[in-house]
Design an enzyme around this catalytic site. Structure first.
Site, short mmCIF file in Angstrom:
data_model
loop_
_atom_site.label_atom_id
_atom_site.label_comp_id
_atom_site.label_asym_id
_atom_site.label_seq_id
_atom_site.Cartn_x
_atom_site.Cartn_y
_atom_site.Cartn_z
CE1 TYR A 246 -3.93 -2.08 0.17
CE2 TYR A 246 -3.13 -2.94 2.25
CZ TYR A 246 -4.03 -2.98 1.20
OH TYR A 246 -5.03 -3.93 1.20
CG ASP A 308 -1.83 -12.45 6.03
OD1 ASP A 308 -1.97 -13.57 5.53
OD2 ASP A 308 -2.79 -11.68 6.23
CG HIS A 559 3.04 -7.22 -2.58
ND1 HIS A 559 4.26 -7.12 -1.95
CD2 HIS A 559 2.11 -7.00 -1.63
CE1 HIS A 559 4.07 -6.85 -0.68
NE2 HIS A 559 2.78 -6.77 -0.45
CE1 TYR A 640 -8.46 -4.07 2.97
CE2 TYR A 640 -8.74 -2.82 4.99
CZ TYR A 640 -8.03 -3.74 4.24
OH TYR A 640 -6.91 -4.33 4.75
NE ARG A 641 -4.24 -1.01 4.70
CZ ARG A 641 -3.71 -1.92 5.53
NH1 ARG A 641 -4.40 -3.00 5.84
NH2 ARG A 641 -2.52 -1.76 6.04
#
Ligand code: EUG
Length: 716
Positions: A246, A308, A559, A640-641
């Site tokens: 993110y 995670d 990623h 959501y993000r």
């Protein structure tokens, strides 16, 4: 020779002064010779080239100039022409370009000449008696130089003044200027870079900070925020900086000053067994709270909830509204009470924290005052409930937060159920809904796509030689080889044995009606590094580092997460899967994803893995994100993000009633942060001082799936 700047006159040395033949003739010349500044013709020539730039410079840059001239004479790169090119390509003002290059020259010159004290000597030589703060212990002070990227509308002089003031607040050892000469190294998950995104989807030096400042306590956070407000320097707070996928530590606005809270503010302030909560600082990570509980013997009583990966900040994850996998998986839901530094530097305690606890010693700073005994026990306090505006936002820096911990449930059992067919998805999800609503599924279970598990075990190259997406047949083959399903469900039951037995019976009865499904306990999975055994740790709040191996699916794996919300309904989830999988595959990527079961929703996480050294793959990854955002919005699905690069586009899809929500957010932003210094652009909220249209990213992704009309048009 004189250079005039803003009425200030700076004496420029006559070139003769720098002639080494005269070195002994005056003390000043002696110092010049020591510094190897020689070759008057060259200097004169160089000065002529850059004199127009120099007119705009202050004293500091002038000093750097001397060294650059010398450097150039020795045949190194860097003349006025080079600077002009940089000016054009980067769109920087000549002033910034000159500074940018000169700083590099002085540093390499100092390094080559092994001149530890060069800046100090230069200053003493050129400006006798000038009291300029040089704080680095080893000669050339990085913090004394100019960054790779300045904050917008901040002059080099103002930046240096800001840095000097910041050093006096937090100590020079806690200020780092991002050196233009050093490559931007990504580091690793646990040893992460602090000033750019380690999984960059643009060039690494786009989302890059100018400097990183690490306060040592709450009052220093307040002082740094006030300083930023005074200088109108944008700041970008982060805790551990492990918001990977993110944006990590990187700021939305290039040149922002990172505020690294996690380095020095990492205390567990309180753990209450009776109240089952912890009060933590931003640098407390899942690993560190877990270790704390184990060391103090409290883990017998209290479990934490982990996502995670265990390296993230408990505060950072909760304020990003992240998710873990025990019954306490919704981290914002499970937080209780915040202490927040507002953009004007003021300190607020939310909820019950606003009510002073009796017995405080008068004269204590607000952050030192004994907290109210119910601060971590009741979230809402009295009056408007504010905590939400400090999540995914740019309205305050959370410096303390309460988090509820789960009492040891008295027993625990993780399990896995595999489902053989890709199109079992719909039936599985329809089984999940009633079980979750009734809390027979007590925790946040996950339904993982075969390739997420396959990627934890091995890179793509282990399974295939091709670099196009795997076919259905190949995925079936991989599932068979790994003894997994095309979908794999990981859950756990909590409580004493009789309770677990009843719950497991109900769970099995529901899922095992799907043909070909199989139920496993951790001991049934004897393969090395069994994912069920990794999940078995995660689902009881034991942090691990095993999960991220799926980013190595491709070489140089970076990623991005695409994170839309879906109903817990078979039809909805299957359609969302179909839409996103098709886009992944037409963009040349494998679909790698998971459905994470919330209280009443699915957080569908699509993991886009790309080769971060390949600009074409980064372009495709961005195109894929932008296209999926549009596709999903057309179906009424929102994320959501998201990553920094996509914030504006996603914010724009939440546009009910003529963007009423954004108008509200902007009104609050401008009221609390009139100078727009705190994380401008975070989640698409831009302060009034920024021309939003100028900052919005996207639209530059000229890529289209092969064989489409758009692809043909792009080629023309
Ligand atoms: C994951 C889960 C998330 C998220 C990003 C990644 C898991 C990946 C539910 O939250 O935001 C395997």
């Amino acid at each position: 020779m004189e250079i005039i700047r803003g009425g200030m006159t700076v004496e420029l040395m006559h070139p003769d002064f720098m002639n080494p033949n005269d070195a002994e003739s005056s003390s000043r010349n002696g110092k010049a010779a020591q510094m190897n500044i020689n070759g008057p013709e060259c200097i004169i020539l160089s000065l002529k080239r850059i004199i127009s730039h120099v007119r705009y410079m202050g004293k500091r840059l002038y000093i750097l100039l001397q060294v650059a001239v010398d450097h150039e004479e020795k045949g190194s790169r860097g003349g006025a022409e080079g600077w002009e090119d940089t000016s054009k390509t980067k769109g920087w003002s000549p002033k910034v370009v000159l500074a940018h290059h000169l700083v590099g020259h002085i540093e390499s010159w100092a390094a080559k000449n092994n001149t530890e004290t060069l800046p100090a000597r230069l200053l003493a030589f050129l400006f006798p008696g000038l009291d300029y703060p040089l704080t680095s212990s080893h000669g050339f002070c990085h913090n004394d130089s100019l960054p790779r990227r300045l904050p917008p509308n901040v002059t080099p002089e103002a930046f240096q003044a800001f840095i000097s003031r910041a050093q006096s607040i937090v100590g020079a050892e806690n200020v780092t200027v991002v050196d233009p000469q050093n490559p931007l190294e990504d580091g690793t998950y646990m040893d992460n870079c602090k000033a750019h995104d380690m999984h960059s989807v643009y060039e690494r030096d786009y989302f890059v900070a100018s400097a990183v400042v690490a306060p040592r306590g709450v009052s220093e956070v307040q002082a740094i925020v006030k300083l930023a407000d005074e200088f109108i320097v944008p700041v970008w707070p982060f805790s551990a900086g492990r918001n990977v996928g993110y944006g990590g530590t990187a700021p939305r606005v290039p040149g922002s000053v990172g505020i690294e809270l996690g380095k020095n503010m990492n205390k567990v302030l309180e753990v209450s067994v009776e109240g089952a909560y912890a009060l933590v600082e931003p640098g407390v990570t899942y690993f560190s709270l877990y270790d704390y509980l184990v060391k103090t013997g409290l883990r017998e009583h209290l479990w934490i909830d982990v996502p995670d990966l265990g390296g993230g900040s408990i505060i950072g994850n909760a304020v990003e509204r992240g998710v873990g996998y025990t019954p306490y998986g919704d981290h914002f839901m499970m937080h209780c009470g915040m202490e927040v530094v507002l953009p004007n530097g003021e300190l607020v305690r939310t909820g019950m924290g606003a009510l002073p606890e009796p017995g405080n010693v008068p004269g204590l700073a607000p952050h030192e005052q004994k907290p109210n005994k119910t601060w971590q026990l009741f979230n809402y306090g009295f009056g408007p409930y504010n905590d939400g505006i400090f999540t995914q936002s740019n309205l305050g820096i959370v410096v303390k937060m309460g988090i509820w911990l789960m009492p040891n449930p008295g027993g625990y059992q993780a399990y896995m159920i595999t489902f053989p067919r890709d199109d079992d998805l719909s039936a599985i999800v329809d089984k999940i809904r009633p079980l979750r609503l009734q809390m027979i599924l007590q925790n946040t279970p996950t339904l993982r796509h075969i390739l997420l598990d396959a990627a934890v075990y091995n890179p793509k190259s282990h399974y295939t030689d091709k670099n196009t997406p795997l076919s259905e047949a190949e995925m079936d083959e991989i599932a068979a080889k790994l003894n997994l399903g095309r979908w794999n469900f990981y859950g756990a039951v909590y409580g004493p044995e009789p309770i677990r037995a009843v719950l497991l019976e109900a769970i099995k009865a529901a899922f095992l009606t799907i043909s070909g499904s199989k139920f496993y306990l951790p001991e049934d999975r004897t393969e090395e590094n069994s994912i069920l055994r990794i999940r078995s740790d995660t689902l009881q709040g034991i942090p691990s580092l095993d999960e991220p191996r799926w980013v190595d699916w491709l070489p140089n794996g970076g990623h991005l997460f695409f994170s839309p919300i879906a109903k817990i309904s078979g039809a909805d989830a299957a359609l969302q899967y179909e839409v996103t999988k098709r886009r992944c595959q037409e963009t040349g990527f494998d679909f790698i994803g998971t459905f994470i079961v919330g209280m009443r929703d699915l957080h569908h996480i699509v993991c886009i893995v790309f080769d971060r050294e390949d600009p074409e793959q980064r372009l495709r990854a961005r195109w894929l994100m932008r296209t999926m955002i549009k596709d999903c919005a057309a179906h009424g699905w929102g994320e959501y993000r998201t990553h920094l690069a996509l914030m504006d586009q996603i914010a724009n899809t939440y546009n009910f009633n003529d963007n009423a929500l954004m108008k509200l957010n902007e009104t609050i932003k401008n009221a609390l942060d009139p100078n727009g210094i705190m994380a401008p652009g975070k989640n698409g909220v831009w302060p009034a001082g920024y021309d939003k249209e100028q900052w919005v990213l996207g639209g530059e992704e000229e890529w289209a799936p092969p064989g489409t009309q758009a692809a043909a048009a792009t080629k023309d």
